[in-house]
Design a protein around this motif. Structure first.
Motif, PDB file in Angstrom:
ATOM      1  N   ALA A 179     -13.548   0.333  -2.883  1.00  0.00           N
ATOM      2  CA  ALA A 179     -12.624   1.290  -2.477  1.00  0.00           C
ATOM      3  C   ALA A 179     -11.902   0.581  -0.945  1.00  0.00           C
ATOM      4  O   ALA A 179     -11.162   0.785  -0.312  1.00  0.00           O
ATOM      5  CB  ALA A 179     -12.145   2.486  -2.779  1.00  0.00           C
ATOM      6  N   LYS A 180     -13.137   0.840  -0.366  1.00  0.00           N
ATOM      7  CA  LYS A 180     -12.864   0.145   1.202  1.00  0.00           C
ATOM      8  C   LYS A 180     -13.170  -0.835   1.269  1.00  0.00           C
ATOM      9  O   LYS A 180     -12.051  -0.992   2.372  1.00  0.00           O
ATOM     10  CB  LYS A 180     -14.437   0.210   1.888  1.00  0.00           C
ATOM     11  N   ASN A 181     -12.649  -1.708   0.614  1.00  0.00           N
ATOM     12  CA  ASN A 181     -13.070  -3.278   0.831  1.00  0.00           C
ATOM     13  C   ASN A 181     -11.199  -3.514  -0.322  1.00  0.00           C
ATOM     14  O   ASN A 181     -10.660  -4.105   0.488  1.00  0.00           O
ATOM     15  CB  ASN A 181     -13.682  -4.217  -0.400  1.00  0.00           C
ATOM     16  N   LEU A 182     -11.131  -2.448  -0.790  1.00  0.00           N
ATOM     17  CA  LEU A 182      -9.585  -2.477  -1.192  1.00  0.00           C
ATOM     18  C   LEU A 182      -8.664  -2.070  -0.091  1.00  0.00           C
ATOM     19  O   LEU A 182      -7.733  -2.697   0.166  1.00  0.00           O
ATOM     20  CB  LEU A 182      -9.762  -2.000  -2.400  1.00  0.00           C
ATOM     21  N   ALA A 183      -9.358  -1.681   0.511  1.00  0.00           N
ATOM     22  CA  ALA A 183      -8.664  -0.314   1.762  1.00  0.00           C
ATOM     23  C   ALA A 183      -8.476  -1.160   2.607  1.00  0.00           C
ATOM     24  O   ALA A 183      -7.405  -1.687   3.640  1.00  0.00           O
ATOM     25  CB  ALA A 183      -9.037   1.106   1.964  1.00  0.00           C
TER      26      ALA A 183
END
Length: 196
Positions: A179-183
């Motif tokens: 989720a952090k990488n996607l964000a």
């Protein structure tokens, strides 16, 4: 005797008036002994107040009279409540002590006398370096009491905004990293679109 009026003779009233400068306790004791009565201090005080028979004491110093604390301005004398030099209170916590704050995060004492910092931020800085401005340290497993270095992840405020808006904030572990990488990708995309 509440609710009943107390009757005084002329002789009793003259005695009270002539001795009205006495403290009310002493006046009551003398009156009861003189006239064989059992009145309370409040009865005599109320009578004197109604009649305007004051004690003559104003609570002020007469000009030229010295107060009990004259000449002690700024002087603090030791008393039973003073700490002696070098005294360490019972509730003193040494540097490195931990506590849990009202939000449920662990705080660690980093300096004297009472400087506490969030433990997960201290641990992150020790293992990964300074935290960039505008960045929060988050927990991979969602447990704010688990401050192990492999459980901490730095997320910028922009990334955090994307994660919260996308309803991905409940993810834990590797899914939180995804989720952090996607964000991060979404934030970069938004920055490029804004630059054009």
């Amino acid at each position: 005797m509440k609710g009943r009026q107390i009757q005084y003779s002329e002789q009793e009233l003259c005695f009270i008036k002539s001795h009205c400068t006495l403290p009310r306790r002493e006046l009551t004791d003398r009156f009861n002994a003189q006239f064989d009565r059992a009145l309370e201090v409040s009865h005599i005080a109320a009578l004197c107040k109604r009649k305007g028979w004051l004690t003559g004491r104003t609570g002020q110093f007469v000009k030229g009279e010295a107060s009990w604390n004259a000449g002690t301005k700024g002087v603090m004398k030791p008393n039973s409540g003073n700490f002696k030099k070098g005294h360490v209170p019972q509730n003193h916590k040494p540097v490195g002590s931990e506590r849990i704050n009202v939000e449920g995060y662990v705080e660690i004492k980093t300096q004297e006398p009472n400087v506490y910092e969030l433990k997960h931020r201290v641990v992150y800085q020790e293992h990964f370096g300074a935290i960039p401005p505008g960045t929060n340290v988050s927990f991979l497993d969602g447990d704010p009491l688990n401050c192990a270095p492999d459980n901490l992840i730095a997320i910028s405020r922009a990334e955090s905004l994307f994660i919260n808006r996308s309803k991905l904030s409940g993810l834990t572990g590797n899914l939180k990293v995804v989720a952090k990488n996607l964000a991060a990708m979404n934030v970069k995309k938004h920055e490029r679109a804004k630059a054009v």
